[in-house]
Design a protein around this motif. Sequence first.
Motif, PDB file in Angstrom:
ATOM      1  N   ASP A   1       0.823  -1.190   0.087  1.00  0.00           N
ATOM      2  CA  ASP A   1       0.050   0.075   0.209  1.00  0.00           C
ATOM      3  C   ASP A   1       0.783   1.147   0.085  1.00  0.00           C
ATOM      4  OD1 ASP A   1      -1.661   1.914   0.397  1.00  0.00           O
ATOM      5  OD2 ASP A   1      -2.806   1.138   2.042  1.00  0.00           O
ATOM      6  N   ALA A   2       0.708   1.929  -1.240  1.00  0.00           N
ATOM      7  CA  ALA A   2       1.764   3.239  -1.096  1.00  0.00           C
ATOM      8  C   ALA A   2       1.650   4.370  -0.289  1.00  0.00           C
ATOM      9  CB  ALA A   2       1.559   3.721  -2.720  1.00  0.00           C
ATOM     10  N   ASP A   3       0.236   4.383   0.409  1.00  0.00           N
ATOM     11  CA  ASP A   3      -0.276   5.334   1.471  1.00  0.00           C
ATOM     12  C   ASP A   3      -0.006   4.749   2.937  1.00  0.00           C
ATOM     13  OD1 ASP A   3      -1.044   7.119  -0.848  1.00  0.00           O
ATOM     14  OD2 ASP A   3      -2.965   5.988  -0.775  1.00  0.00           O
ATOM     15  N   ASN A   4       0.822   3.710   2.996  1.00  0.00           N
ATOM     16  CA  ASN A   4       0.770   3.088   4.239  1.00  0.00           C
ATOM     17  C   ASN A   4       2.447   3.329   4.860  1.00  0.00           C
ATOM     18  OD1 ASN A   4       1.269   1.299   6.729  1.00  0.00           O
ATOM     19  ND2 ASN A   4      -0.178  -0.222   5.790  1.00  0.00           N
ATOM     20  N   ALA A   5       2.258   4.387   5.653  1.00  0.00           N
ATOM     21  CA  ALA A   5       3.467   4.658   6.322  1.00  0.00           C
ATOM     22  C   ALA A   5       4.351   3.763   7.089  1.00  0.00           C
ATOM     23  CB  ALA A   5       3.606   5.916   7.090  1.00  0.00           C
TER      24      ALA A   5
END
Length: 376
Positions: free
Chosen positions: A187-191
């Motif tokens: 997930d590209a938005d999962n820091a």
Amino acid sequence: MTVQISAAFDSGNIRLIAIEDDRIDLEIVKDHESDFYQWFHFRAAGIRGRALTFRILNAGGSAYPDGWPGYRARISTDRQAWTTVDTRYAGGVLEFDWPASSDADADIAWFAYFAPYSMERHHDLVGRMAAMPGVAARQLGATLDGRPLDCLTLGEGAKTVWLYARQHPGETMAEWWMEGALDWLTDADNADAAALRRKATFHIVPNMNPDGSFRGHLRTNAAGVNLNREWHDPTPERSPEVLAVRNAMDQTGVTFAMDVHGDEAIPANFLAGFEGIPGWTDALGAKFYRFRDTLAERSALFQTRQGYATAPAGKANLSMSTNQLAERFGAVAMTLEMPFKDHEDLPDPATGWSPDRCRRLAHDCLANLAAMIDDL
């Protein structure tokens, strides 16, 4: 219209014994070259407007008959949404009925022990993940039936994490968990996922037993071998799947490993560790206990009250992967078990333990790993 029963498809398993009016008698077929059986998956056609009772006559002789009391079969009319149906077990016979709620108008329905995870969906998952940035796909080897043994690698950190599932192919919840784990990690938005990938390199085998999965087995591969009793001495003739994965692990080393399974009888999610290995140390064990206990604090889908008994000192079975990896590599290794029944601490009468909740538990497991990766 005559009711028609079929299991001639990917992961199908049932044998028709008799149809008498509105009663359909069935048997589960044993795994090839094995006495294990419990997984069933079949379709019934010609059912519109009928009130039917399905009876699995040999349920009492299955591998884990203690799994039937309190169990509810799964049903779907579109092979996407799976719900539970009232299920009875008495005298060694498992029974469930059609129609089920609003499904009564369907011509065809599918019934299964748990929501199936087909080999076609497996290939879709591997293809989707292989196209993601930073993900490498490779074939570790081939099964006895010639199917590829897929491994997905991502991350660039120094800690080496192995996740692997479906040594026992009928435990389909394990690959639903894998789908959730891969989606979380990519997930590209999962820091948290990004931070974890910087600290660890993941090697992920979503399905250790493609042959058994396709054949509709509960517990074994094409040779009738339980892969989770082969890790001490895998061979190309009996267990090429284990041999290929263990060889790859020997090349990378293992810091953390999770073997993902399903349990027939216990209505809960729990972890089993590596107590009893010859190389046990309290320091290594403390890392496992920390992961287990903090996961229980983090996730309402996980608990620590129910689970398996631990092995006495020096008595661990090193043919099982979790014990073998902890002993072989000094890894923080563990087996995750999910229920075929429902998670009784947070039940869902409509779906039972479900694919969606398998994926959510995977998210919680990886978030928990991210919180303690520095200390492994």
